[in-house]
Design a protein around this motif. Structure first.
Motif, PDB file in Angstrom:
ATOM      1  N   LEU A  67      37.894  38.862  43.366  1.00 29.99           N
ATOM      2  CA  LEU A  67      39.280  38.373  43.387  1.00 29.99           C
ATOM      3  C   LEU A  67      39.415  37.063  42.617  1.00 29.99           C
ATOM      4  O   LEU A  67      40.421  36.841  41.939  1.00 29.99           O
ATOM      5  N   VAL A  71      41.867  36.398  39.433  1.00 30.46           N
ATOM      6  CA  VAL A  71      42.787  35.262  39.322  1.00 30.46           C
ATOM      7  C   VAL A  71      42.510  34.470  38.041  1.00 30.46           C
ATOM      8  O   VAL A  71      43.442  34.047  37.339  1.00 30.46           O
ATOM      9  N   GLY A  74      44.031  36.267  35.223  1.00 30.91           N
ATOM     10  CA  GLY A  74      45.481  36.065  35.213  1.00 30.91           C
ATOM     11  C   GLY A  74      45.873  34.695  34.684  1.00 30.91           C
ATOM     12  O   GLY A  74      46.825  34.562  33.901  1.00 30.91           O
ATOM     13  N   ILE A  75      45.129  33.680  35.093  1.00 27.09           N
ATOM     14  CA  ILE A  75      45.418  32.322  34.597  1.00 27.09           C
ATOM     15  C   ILE A  75      45.164  32.244  33.098  1.00 27.09           C
ATOM     16  O   ILE A  75      45.928  31.629  32.352  1.00 27.09           O
TER      17      ILE A  75
END
Length: 138
Positions: A67, A71, A74-75
């Motif tokens: 996870l 993230v 995504g960043i």
């Protein structure tokens, strides 16, 4: 000049932290040699519980890492600013994280399925007849 100030400041902070740290006193409670110490049973009294606990901890850590990778992808995608190379790198991270989640779920489901096919309730019950780690535990 600034480099010397940083060195002195670091030395002063280090010395102050050593000076103000509380020291432990070990002479307060003396246990006589005739007293038996009960170490307790711990959290895993048999091999099945130990295997279940270790696998659960490994699965949780792996899921958290996957996870976190998702993230970070995504960043990276958000901060790519339209750059093709960065966007492609972020897309690859997100894809790898999703594949990682699928692999983790499949591994968990497969171990549960194999245990069920072999006639056990779960992985922990497969080891119920193994000798206890601590023979005094109930």
């Amino acid at each position: 000049m600034l480099n010397k100030l940083q060195k002195y400041g670091t030395s002063i902070v280090g010395a102050a932290s050593v000076a103000f740290t509380a020291a432990q006193v070990f002479a307060a409670d003396v246990i006589p040699f005739t007293t038996k110490i009960n170490p307790g049973t711990g959290w895993a009294t048999d091999f099945g519980a130990l295997v279940n606990s270790v696998l659960s901890i490994v699965m949780v850590i792996a899921l958290l890492l996957v996870l976190l990778y998702l993230v970070l992808g995504g960043i990276e995608w958000i901060t790519s600013g339209g750059d093709k190379g960065k966007t492609e790198s972020a897309r690859n991270k997100i894809t790898a994280a999703i594949i990682g989640i699928i692999i983790l779920a499949a591994a968990y489901a497969l171990t549960q399925l194999v245990a069920w096919i072999l006639g056990f309730e779960g992985l922990g019950s497969a080891f119920n007849n193994v000798q206890r780690i601590n023979p005094t535990a109930k």
